[in-house]
Scaffold this motif. Structure first.
Motif, PDB file in Angstrom:
ATOM      1  N   LEU A 379       0.917  -1.112  -0.038  1.00 50.93           N
ATOM      2  CA  LEU A 379      -0.051   0.014  -0.146  1.00 50.93           C
ATOM      3  C   LEU A 379       0.885   1.323  -0.149  1.00 50.93           C
ATOM      4  CD1 LEU A 379      -2.844  -0.797   2.577  1.00 50.93           C
ATOM      5  CD2 LEU A 379      -3.132  -0.728  -0.180  1.00 50.93           C
ATOM      6  N   GLU A 380       2.045   1.274   0.884  1.00 52.59           N
ATOM      7  CA  GLU A 380       3.016   2.479   0.872  1.00 52.59           C
ATOM      8  C   GLU A 380       3.372   2.366  -0.540  1.00 52.59           C
ATOM      9  OE1 GLU A 380       5.295   3.207   4.269  1.00 52.59           O
ATOM     10  OE2 GLU A 380       5.055   0.964   4.557  1.00 52.59           O
ATOM     11  N   VAL A 381       3.816   1.529  -1.371  1.00 54.26           N
ATOM     12  CA  VAL A 381       4.267   1.773  -2.465  1.00 54.26           C
ATOM     13  C   VAL A 381       3.325   2.020  -3.765  1.00 54.26           C
ATOM     14  CG1 VAL A 381       5.600   0.343  -4.615  1.00 54.26           C
ATOM     15  CG2 VAL A 381       6.391   0.033  -2.098  1.00 54.26           C
ATOM     16  N   ILE A 382       2.377   1.591  -3.472  1.00 57.79           N
ATOM     17  CA  ILE A 382       1.149   2.022  -4.318  1.00 57.79           C
ATOM     18  C   ILE A 382       0.854   3.538  -4.239  1.00 57.79           C
ATOM     19  CG2 ILE A 382      -1.358   1.744  -4.984  1.00 57.79           C
ATOM     20  CD1 ILE A 382      -0.804  -1.239  -4.644  1.00 57.79           C
ATOM     21  N   GLU A 383       0.968   4.104  -2.989  1.00 58.54           N
ATOM     22  CA  GLU A 383       0.620   5.509  -2.737  1.00 58.54           C
ATOM     23  C   GLU A 383       1.743   6.454  -3.293  1.00 58.54           C
ATOM     24  OE1 GLU A 383       0.305   6.483   1.286  1.00 58.54           O
ATOM     25  OE2 GLU A 383      -0.426   8.322   1.176  1.00 58.54           O
ATOM     26  N   LYS A 384       2.989   5.689  -3.201  1.00 61.63           N
ATOM     27  CA  LYS A 384       3.933   6.449  -3.921  1.00 61.63           C
ATOM     28  C   LYS A 384       3.924   6.788  -5.414  1.00 61.63           C
ATOM     29  CE  LYS A 384       8.134   7.070  -1.565  1.00 61.63           C
ATOM     30  NZ  LYS A 384       7.870   8.315  -1.404  1.00 61.63           N
ATOM     31  N   PHE A 385       3.157   5.536  -6.108  1.00 63.13           N
ATOM     32  CA  PHE A 385       2.938   5.704  -7.310  1.00 63.13           C
ATOM     33  C   PHE A 385       1.669   6.462  -7.838  1.00 63.13           C
ATOM     34  CE2 PHE A 385       5.854   2.120  -7.723  1.00 63.13           C
ATOM     35  CZ  PHE A 385       6.605   2.559  -8.839  1.00 63.13           C
ATOM     36  N   ASP A 386       0.960   7.322  -6.659  1.00 64.31           N
ATOM     37  CA  ASP A 386      -0.082   7.853  -6.796  1.00 64.31           C
ATOM     38  C   ASP A 386      -1.269   6.988  -7.282  1.00 64.31           C
ATOM     39  OD1 ASP A 386       1.254   9.997  -5.764  1.00 64.31           O
ATOM     40  OD2 ASP A 386       1.440  11.283  -7.736  1.00 64.31           O
ATOM     41  N   ILE A 387      -1.345   5.951  -6.907  1.00 63.63           N
ATOM     42  CA  ILE A 387      -2.434   4.982  -7.504  1.00 63.63           C
ATOM     43  C   ILE A 387      -3.421   5.166  -6.591  1.00 63.63           C
ATOM     44  CG2 ILE A 387      -3.213   2.579  -8.116  1.00 63.63           C
ATOM     45  CD1 ILE A 387      -0.331   2.289  -9.489  1.00 63.63           C
ATOM     46  N   ILE A 388      -3.230   5.236  -5.366  1.00 61.95           N
ATOM     47  CA  ILE A 388      -4.207   5.276  -4.394  1.00 61.95           C
ATOM     48  C   ILE A 388      -3.909   6.544  -3.589  1.00 61.95           C
ATOM     49  CG2 ILE A 388      -4.661   2.946  -4.080  1.00 61.95           C
ATOM     50  CD1 ILE A 388      -3.145   3.089  -1.202  1.00 61.95           C
ATOM     51  N   ILE A 389      -4.886   7.238  -2.845  1.00 69.35           N
ATOM     52  CA  ILE A 389      -4.551   8.401  -2.282  1.00 69.35           C
ATOM     53  C   ILE A 389      -5.585   8.424  -1.093  1.00 69.35           C
ATOM     54  CG2 ILE A 389      -6.200   9.421  -3.892  1.00 69.35           C
ATOM     55  CD1 ILE A 389      -3.719  11.479  -2.033  1.00 69.35           C
ATOM     56  N   TYR A 390      -4.933   8.842   0.205  1.00 69.03           N
ATOM     57  CA  TYR A 390      -5.866   9.148   1.241  1.00 69.03           C
ATOM     58  C   TYR A 390      -5.973  10.551   1.167  1.00 69.03           C
ATOM     59  CZ  TYR A 390      -3.907   4.468   2.790  1.00 69.03           C
ATOM     60  OH  TYR A 390      -3.400   3.234   3.061  1.00 69.03           O
ATOM     61  N   PRO A 391      -7.332  10.865   1.190  1.00 67.65           N
ATOM     62  CA  PRO A 391      -7.647  12.264   1.103  1.00 67.65           C
ATOM     63  C   PRO A 391      -7.947  12.894   2.356  1.00 67.65           C
ATOM     64  CG  PRO A 391      -9.834  10.881   0.859  1.00 67.65           C
ATOM     65  CD  PRO A 391      -8.685   9.980   0.983  1.00 67.65           C
TER      66      PRO A 391
END
Ligand SMILES: [Zn+2]
Length: 762
Positions: A379-391
């Motif tokens: 999840l951390e890596v995916i967030e890095k790729f801007d694929i998921i976002i905690y708004p």
């Protein structure tokens, strides 16, 4: 070890087509006479599930394929333009026929089926289903080709100029080089046809993306001899050799380290801890024990796409990018688990891309053990790729809070809202700013998603009637607590648009602050994230009531001044310009408004031409030989002195005149003209707004022009004629500096003119 010096491209991109191209369907009745008696109809229930419109029988284009089957065939979806998002028995093309026998072929728009070979026979009195599967991402080849070329261009750079490249005149080319290979040459009748097909692809790609292409090769999958491959091999070798990375040094211990990592992979380890990597580093023949050196190695490996490693989440190293891609997939295409997990709430995710923790938990339970174990890291890596976002969200108490309980998957967003986003939020036209446009020559495919993600980190999402302002092509954010100010980001064709909505009084500082953030983020994404050395944009604007999909008729920021009218191409009408982006204002104010320009010109005419006329006349008429110091005399002083000569009185005597127009055109003696000079000077001097509208300016110019023509005769000035000096001032480029200077000069000497009036009237 030249192998290690090959330039490489590392990019992680996900593209999930929620819609697939509907195949082309060719129907052959086997008997040309029979055709008109065949009824074909399209099932209405299909509509609503897809973008395929209701088709009439006539939509089956008549299609001659006599050379193949000796009859007339009909074809549905000839150009392959229809898309579908549904599958199954209830979503398809339904044919009903009275013919005794039909041949049906389902194929790609690029192909011509051989009905005898590819057709399925359907006999009268039977019900037949033809189902085709395309489980993998299936997009039409041209768009795939475009997509990859654009992606490569995103990461491209200006060709590193080696001597050899320069000599060949290839200095315009971009890196990395691309060699296009047309495979399946055997599927074409001849090589020429194959070449044409490939060229039809390369012709259609964006012109800058094309600069990566070096050569084209055609390969047969069945019968090519070693020659063709040898040619290709040589070409690749030559291209690689001409790049700057060729023969770059690479430490031997890095090669050993790479081998160690590969052996981990071969025993099935796709992700390892940093501790494990350290162990490996100690075991190689030339050990790496320093953490810094390990980080350098990992950074390089990450750069070339061998591993995935981020220094700020350093506990794990992903050895197999494919493994990560699979992990991405289970989030981005989470919907595929709906059948397995039907008891969960999918609606919200499908509509808004919002993933709640329960859903995520369940999805991960379905994954392999190593994915489940490393869920947090993934999840951390995916967030890095801007694929998921905690708004960020605006809470009911009016505070802004980062949400941790759920996240968004922006690429899941399907709803297009650009057309009526302002209607959704019920924005009055008066609350809209002008639309600021970042106009790109090439807009990278994912820039808008990244930008939305960036903004989500700083601004809470706006919500209306329970609906969150987050869509595939636009996004609405709140500025401040009250919700009375919002901004929208909208993407259309090659531009990203920014508009601020302020229900309260317009505060340009709010606009400026938003613009600053958005522009900073675009620059950051363009320059650092994508390293887009080849991408640039310009800032322009459109009117307040623009439709976000209107993509021409931009205005430049220094084109119109605050309060000025301008012609809006989109609405074919004139609007008054209001400067909403005061960041741009300083630039705009460096230019004078046309009224200010008129004022400056007329004042310059007074100060430099008319006072010269008066001086020359005074000099001629004084006759005493007294040399006057011109710099010390202003128009009032000179008029006084001229008056004292007691010659050339105005033809109707001295009288109180407010405007030069009060002197009729037949009053044209020297005295009348001197009167004119004084009155024009007064008009300019007494202006409190330091502006002159176009009509007044033209009136004065005409009067001055006629007068100067007379004085050119009377005074016979040395050097340039007065009329010529007038014309020069009329054409002169003006700067703000001259405006300020003129204002000061015109303000001086107000009082002396009043005294002059007194003296003359006495
Ligand atoms: Zn307009």
């Amino acid at each position: 070890m030249n192998y290690y010096s090959y330039p490489s491209l590392s990019s992680t991109y996900l593209r999930f087509d929620q819609q697939l191209a509907f195949p082309v369907v060719t129907v052959c009745t086997k008997n040309p006479m029979d055709f008109n008696s065949v009824s074909l109809y399209f099932d209405q229930s299909f509509v609503g599930h897809s973008e395929i419109p209701v088709v009439e029988y006539t939509d089956f284009y008549f299609y001659e394929t006599a050379y193949m089957c000796g009859c007339a065939c009909r074809r549905f979806n000839v150009n392959g333009t229809f898309l579908t998002s549904q599958y199954g028995i209830s979503s398809g093309l339904f044919l009903e026929t009275t013919s005794t026998e039909l041949q049906i072929a389902i194929h790609d728009p690029q192909e011509d089926p051989n009905m005898a070979r590819d057709g399925r026979t359907v006999r009268n009195g039977t019900e037949t289903f033809i189902e085709i599967h395309r489980r993998e991402v299936s997009i039409r080849y041209l768009s795939t080709f475009n997509f990859w070329m654009d992606t490569i261009h995103c990461y491209g750079s200006i060709n590193d100029k080696t001597e050899a490249v320069l000599l060949e005149g290839a200095h315009n080319l971009l890196d990395p080089p691309v060699i296009a290979i047309g495979t399946h040459k055997d599927k074409f009748q001849d090589e020429e046809q194959c070449r044409k097909r490939l060229e039809s692809y390369t012709d259609k790609i964006f012109k800058d993306s094309k600069l990566h292409l070096r050569s084209i090769h055609l390969i047969s999958n069945t019968e090519d001899v070693e020659d063709a491959f040898e040619k290709l091999r040589n070409d690749i070798f030559a291209t690689a050799k001409s790049t700057a990375n060729w023969n770059r040094e690479y430490p031997v211990k890095f090669i050993q380290m790479e081998k160690a990592i590969n052996s981990e992979l071969t025993i099935g380890k796709q992700i390892i801890s940093f501790e494990r990597l350290k162990e490996l580093g100690e075991k190689i023949p030339l050990p790496i024990t320093d953490n810094k050196e390990l980080h350098l190695f990992l950074r390089y490996q990450h750069e070339i796409g061998n591993v995935i490693f981020f220094e700020d989440i350093p506990s794990y190293i992903i050895l197999d990018p494919q493994w990560l891609a699979n992990a991405f997939k289970c989030i981005v295409t989470a919907q595929q688990f709906q059948l397995e997990l039907p008891h969960l709430q999918w609606d919200n995710f499908k509509k808004t891309g919002k993933m709640d923790p329960k859903l995520l938990e369940e999805i991960f339970k379905k994954q392999s053990a190593d994915m489940r174990i490393h869920k947090e890291h993934i999840l951390e890596v995916i967030e890095k790729f801007d694929i998921i976002i905690y708004p960020l969200l605006l809470t009911e108490s009016g505070n802004v809070q980062r949400e941790h309980s759920f996240f968004y998957v922006p690429c899941m967003l399907q709803t297009l809202k650009i057309k009526d986003i302002d209607v959704l939020f019920n924005v009055p036209n008066a609350s809209k700013s002008t639309c600021l446009c970042f106009v790109f020559s090439f807009l990278p495919p994912y820039l808008i998603s990244n930008l939305i993600v960036s903004c989500l980190r700083e601004y809470p999402l706006a919500v209306v009637k329970g609906e969150i302002g987050l869509f595939k092509d636009c996004c609405v954010f709140n500025i401040g607590r009250t919700g009375c100010a919002k901004f929208v980001l909208a993407k259309s064709s090659h531009m990203i648009q920014l508009q601020v909505w302020q229900w309260d009084e317009v505060d340009t500082e709010v606009n400026q602050a938003v613009l600053k953030v958005v522009e900073r983020e675009i620059n950051r994404i363009v320059n650092t994230r994508y390293k887009l050395k080849t991408v640039s944009f310009e800032k322009k604007w459109k009117c307040e009531t623009t439709s976000f999909s209107f993509d021409t008729g931009f205005l430049e920021f220094d084109q119109v001044n605050d309060g000025e009218n301008y012609y809006c191409e989109e609405h074919a009408t004139v609007h008054k310009y209001k400067d909403y982006w005061s960041g741009e204002k300083s630039k705009a104010s460096r230019r004078l408004s046309s009224d200010q320009q008129n004022y400056v010109r007329m004042s310059m005419i007074v100060l430099e031409v008319l006072s010269g006329v008066l001086y020359d006349r005074l000099y001629i008429d004084t006759k005493t030989g007294e040399i006057l110091d011109r710099d010390k005399l202003d128009i009032t002083e000179m008029c006084k002195k001229y008056c004292a000569l007691k010659i050339n009185f105005p033809s109707k005597g001295f009288r109180k005149i407010e405007k030069v127009d009060e002197i009729s055109t037949n009053e044209d003696t020297i005295g009348d003209d001197i009167q004119r000079i004084r009155v024009i000077r007064n008009e300019m001097q007494h202006s409190s707004v330091f502006a002159l509208d176009d009509t007044r300016y033209q009136t004065l110019i005409t009067i001055v022009h006629d007068m100067l023509t007379r004085f050119d005769q009377r005074n016979n000035p040395a050097g340039e004629s007065y009329v010529k000096r007038l014309d020069e001032i009329r054409k002169m480029e003006l700067e703000t500096r001259s405006f300020e200077e003129i204002k000061e000069r015109m303000k001086a000497g107000n009082l002396s003119d009043i005294f002059f009036m007194f003296e003359v009237q006495e």
